[in-house]
Enzyme design. Sequence first.
Site, short mmCIF file in Angstrom:
data_model
loop_
_atom_site.label_atom_id
_atom_site.label_comp_id
_atom_site.label_asym_id
_atom_site.label_seq_id
_atom_site.Cartn_x
_atom_site.Cartn_y
_atom_site.Cartn_z
N LYS A 123 9.25 30.04 -48.35
CA LYS A 123 10.46 30.85 -48.23
C LYS A 123 10.57 31.45 -46.83
CE LYS A 123 10.56 35.32 -49.68
NZ LYS A 123 11.03 36.19 -48.59
N ASN A 124 9.48 32.04 -46.36
CA ASN A 124 9.56 32.77 -45.09
C ASN A 124 9.69 31.85 -43.88
OD1 ASN A 124 9.47 35.14 -46.45
ND2 ASN A 124 7.38 35.71 -45.84
N ARG A 129 16.65 41.25 -45.85
CA ARG A 129 16.50 41.67 -44.46
C ARG A 129 16.50 40.49 -43.48
NH1 ARG A 129 14.42 46.53 -43.38
NH2 ARG A 129 13.43 45.61 -41.57
N CYS A 142 13.91 49.87 -47.68
CA CYS A 142 13.31 48.77 -48.42
C CYS A 142 12.42 49.37 -49.48
CB CYS A 142 12.55 47.92 -47.41
SG CYS A 142 11.15 47.06 -48.02
N ARG A 181 11.34 50.06 -42.81
CA ARG A 181 10.99 48.82 -42.11
C ARG A 181 11.91 48.75 -40.89
NH1 ARG A 181 10.73 43.87 -46.17
NH2 ARG A 181 9.81 42.78 -44.39
N PRO A 182 11.44 49.30 -39.78
CA PRO A 182 12.31 49.43 -38.61
C PRO A 182 12.67 48.09 -37.97
CG PRO A 182 10.05 50.07 -38.08
CD PRO A 182 10.08 49.80 -39.54
N VAL A 183 13.75 48.11 -37.17
CA VAL A 183 14.14 46.91 -36.42
C VAL A 183 14.21 47.22 -34.92
CG1 VAL A 183 15.34 45.67 -38.28
CG2 VAL A 183 16.59 47.35 -36.92
N LEU A 195 12.13 46.84 -32.56
CA LEU A 195 11.61 45.80 -31.66
C LEU A 195 12.64 44.68 -31.48
CD1 LEU A 195 7.95 45.61 -32.99
CD2 LEU A 195 8.73 46.68 -30.87
N ASP A 246 1.31 40.23 -47.89
CA ASP A 246 2.03 39.62 -49.01
C ASP A 246 1.09 39.14 -50.13
OD1 ASP A 246 4.43 40.10 -47.81
OD2 ASP A 246 4.83 38.03 -47.21
N ARG A 266 13.40 35.78 -56.11
CA ARG A 266 13.67 35.71 -54.67
C ARG A 266 12.66 34.81 -53.97
NH1 ARG A 266 13.32 40.91 -51.69
NH2 ARG A 266 13.51 39.33 -50.08
C1 UD1 Z 1 7.70 39.23 -42.60
C2 UD1 Z 1 7.78 38.62 -43.96
C3 UD1 Z 1 7.21 39.55 -45.03
C4 UD1 Z 1 5.80 40.01 -44.62
C5 UD1 Z 1 5.78 40.56 -43.20
C6 UD1 Z 1 4.38 40.88 -42.69
C7 UD1 Z 1 9.79 37.26 -43.83
C8 UD1 Z 1 11.20 37.03 -44.31
N1 UD1 Z 1 9.18 38.33 -44.28
O1 UD1 Z 1 8.51 40.42 -42.62
O2 UD1 Z 1 7.15 38.84 -46.25
O3 UD1 Z 1 5.38 41.03 -45.51
O4 UD1 Z 1 6.35 39.58 -42.30
O5 UD1 Z 1 3.60 39.75 -42.71
O6 UD1 Z 1 9.22 36.45 -43.13
N2 UD1 Z 1 7.84 46.61 -37.10
C9 UD1 Z 1 8.28 47.61 -36.25
N3 UD1 Z 1 9.47 47.43 -35.60
C10 UD1 Z 1 10.23 46.32 -35.76
C11 UD1 Z 1 9.78 45.30 -36.63
C12 UD1 Z 1 8.57 45.48 -37.30
O7 UD1 Z 1 7.62 48.63 -36.07
O8 UD1 Z 1 11.29 46.22 -35.13
C13 UD1 Z 1 6.55 46.78 -37.83
C14 UD1 Z 1 6.73 46.87 -39.35
O9 UD1 Z 1 7.05 48.17 -39.78
C15 UD1 Z 1 5.38 46.39 -39.85
C16 UD1 Z 1 4.94 45.38 -38.77
O10 UD1 Z 1 5.78 45.61 -37.65
O11 UD1 Z 1 4.45 47.45 -39.87
C17 UD1 Z 1 5.06 43.94 -39.19
O12 UD1 Z 1 6.39 43.70 -39.67
P1 UD1 Z 1 7.11 42.30 -39.44
O13 UD1 Z 1 6.08 41.28 -39.03
O14 UD1 Z 1 8.29 42.48 -38.57
O15 UD1 Z 1 7.63 41.93 -40.90
P2 UD1 Z 1 8.93 41.11 -41.24
O16 UD1 Z 1 9.17 40.05 -40.22
O17 UD1 Z 1 10.05 42.06 -41.57
#
Ligand code: UD1
Length: 436
Positions: A22-23, A94, A118, A123-125, A127, A312, A404
Amino acid sequence: MDKFVIYGGNYLEGELPVSGSKNTALPLMAASILADGTTVLENIPNLQDVTTFAHVLRILGASVQFDPKEHRMHIDASRVNFPEAPYELVKKMRASFYMLGALLGRAGSARVSLPGGCAWGPRPVNLHLEGMKALGAEIDLDQGYVVAKAPGGRLTGGTFALDPPSVGATINLLLAAVTARGSSRIENAAREPDVIVFGEMLQQMGAKIEGLGSTIIEIEGVDALKPITFKNTPDRIELGTFMIAAAMAGRPGDLIHISNAAPEHLGEAFVDAFARTGTKFSFGPGYVDVIPTDEIQPVSIETAVYPGFPTDLQAQWTVFMTQAKGNSRITDTIYTDRFAHIPELHRMNVNAIVVGNQVVVAGNRPIKGAYVMSTDLRGSVSLVLAGLVAEGETHVQRIYHLDRGYENLEGKLSAAGIAVQRVAYQEFPDPVNETA
Ligand code: UD1
């Protein structure tokens, strides 16, 4: 709504086939809009998230056809004339936020809803947004939407260091950078197999990328990418879930065959922890064989970025450890309050305590069937695992979370000896007619 009713006490036996990841499927679908023409994706799982993402692509103007039996998807992205990902879809999933990078790369502008909260906390964006700015995008916020523009219609490219090495941000930045005017560099990049396979698809489309699988990825922007046919990789999280299911619910000494798998994507930490439980297993090309032991050893784990133990798989590991011959500790360093399944497991006689970002789990304890539900995908499947070894019936409610990310789980488990049914139910009883 649907629930699973699981009748505990049957051994899991025979074979469990793994579906496409899926991912990885979601970023592959996002990549397709960078090419003018029809992309064909194979081994795409028939999942709710895939359906939602196909909808996101259709809103942009792309035509998407999915054959769920063949697991093949055709995406014609000749027309992308509405560069927007609406709130209704981004809040549901997301990964729709990948449209930020994909649309900047394709159209030079994007209007993408911020995802919001979430089930397991913030779950910030940040970055994703800071990274796009570093590549030359102008970013504004309007009514909860990120409005992004590439001045002159095309990003310049640039350098950005991720901290932590986010999977989603690495993918989003790659989507934006591959068609930039200049070169880009992503430092402290994610090294997950999902990122590598996605990057390989971009390379086959004509992107110039170096360093996939290392912490520094360098990209030389190209003018255009071409549509291709690409095969998705098997789901490593489903594989890990099935290995745990086999080790917990298989008959000690009997072999369970997990097919269509990519064991090389599991990562060292999971493989090492699994071996330390005393479970016997072996890998071959495209499969994992598991031979359960009746003396599961307790093994504490701590989640980390790849090749660390995947967040996960921590909920599933917690349930596995209830069957071990001692206590263990599960620590999540990625999502520090991803424990919504624990109070539900208490209803099944599990003894586990959450302290900060850790769960201490008592082993050697029988699980008892109960009515339970979870608020997220991996939590839901952990309740199903508990149901496999529970005494009596377990009703796992609200399995739309599970749908999902796990394709036909009840079909796969039934074929492997488990008594499980999908049953429609009403969440709330009819309101009492007060005038009656
Ligand atoms: C992806 C996976 C999810 C998995 C996660 C961690 C998908 C669709 N989802 O989620 O199943 O649990 O990787 O392996 O592929 N962070 C920030 N700022 C940002 C983005 C992330 O601080 O802008 C932090 C998050 O809070 C977290 C860490 O980075 O602590 C890792 O998150 P991230 O790798 O971005 O997870 P996703 O890509 O959302």
